[in-house]
Design an enzyme around this catalytic site. Structure first.
Site, short mmCIF file in Angstrom:
data_model
loop_
_atom_site.label_atom_id
_atom_site.label_comp_id
_atom_site.label_asym_id
_atom_site.label_seq_id
_atom_site.Cartn_x
_atom_site.Cartn_y
_atom_site.Cartn_z
CB SER A 77 3.99 14.11 -1.89
OG SER A 77 3.23 13.37 -0.95
CE1 TYR A 81 1.94 3.92 8.81
CE2 TYR A 81 3.87 2.76 9.66
CZ TYR A 81 3.19 3.36 8.61
OH TYR A 81 3.78 3.40 7.37
CB SER A 122 5.18 -0.16 6.87
OG SER A 122 6.22 0.28 7.72
#
Length: 291
Positions: A13, A166, A140
């Site tokens: 995905s 995160y 990220s």
């Protein structure tokens, strides 16, 4: 064309699926990693239909388990005589409450840091057999938003928060990949490039499942009308596709590619000592799973 064998984690995905689709469209052989066999096989069929390239295989593993990562690497090496590109794309976010894996590790660090480090190390011999191997790890922009690192508490037993876990996992994986490149140099291996990427503000399902904090679920609901202002998953995948297959970047390491091209990592908390401490901790964690 230099046809490559490319392994993409988290390929069923979002960014991973778009990366796999692009690689297949370019004519490469792609190995899709997923957690669900049923979903991975469905995506395999979809991608063959969409690209006309049937050179697509499937590997199944839950990256929360380092034992499963090791098994996946063993399955890959049993099937293929080399690996040209490893794309460590898979990543996850969890909730406001600290959760641990069955092996006892904080889940965010397990998936976003330990799993890509272990998989990269386990596949070095396969990458060495490539004409010129590449490891591309998706980080990220949030790597700059985790706050001060707790080097003596990397798995955040005493300092856990959703944002911190995160952000720091995405910072640590950049440091770990830099240190991996140094490790390869120490071993006399110069034919494997190691780089990181980030997708920018891409529209994926990363922040939208039952384990996410309520605030993030609300953000996704309220922000849905503004989705057109975000990059699509295909646009977010572009930096990784470039780093994985472009001939322009062959021979370069320690780079960080994003939607603007070559970008800069936040170095606010970097030091050689911090990088070494994160690497040493990773080695303690993944060591039992190495040959």
């Amino acid at each position: 064309m230099d046809k490559k064998i490319i392994l993409v984690t988290g390929a069923t995905s979002g960014l991973g699926r778009e990366e796999a689709k692009a690689f297949l469209t370019e004519g490469h052989t792609v190995v899709l990693h997923g957690r669900s066999r049923e979903k991975a096989l469905a995506v395999q069929k979809e991608l063959i239909a969409e690209t006309g390239n049937s050179d697509v295989d499937v590997l199944i593993a839950d990256l929360e388990s380092l034992a499963a990562v090791k098994k996946m690497a063993e399955e890959f090496t049993a099937r293929y005589d080399r690996l040209d590109v490893l794309v460590n794309n898979a990543g996850n976010q969890y909730g406001n409450t600290r959760m641990t894996t069955a092996e006892g590790h904080e889940k965010t660090m397990a998936v976003n840091l330990f799993a890509p480090v272990l998989l990269s190390l386990l596949l070095i011999e396969s990458l060495k057999k490539s004409r010129h191997g590449r490891i591309v790890t998706v980080s990220s922009a949030s790597h700059s938003q985790g706050g001060r690192p707790f080097i003596d508490d990397i798995e955040l037993k005493d300092h856990y928060s959703f944002r911190r876990s995160y952000g720091l996992s995405k910072l640590y994986v950049i440091w770990a990949m830099r240190r991996l490149r140094k490790h390869l140099t120490e071993q006399g291996i110069e034919s494997i490039d190691v780089n990181c990427t980030h997708p920018g503000m891409a529209l994926t399902n990363l922040g939208n499942n039952d384990q996410r904090p309520l605030a993030m679920k609300v953000l996704y609901t309220v922000g849905a009308p503004f989705a057109s202002l975000m990059q699509s998953a295909a646009e977010g995948a572009a930096p990784t596709i470039y780093a994985a297959t472009s001939p322009e970047v062959e021979g370069f390491s320690d780079r960080y590619y994003g939607p603007k091209g070559l970008e800069k990592v936040s170095e606010r908390h970097y030091s050689a000592e911090n990088e070494e401490a994160v690497w040493a901790y990773c080695m303690r964690v993944v060591g039992p799973y190495l040959p």
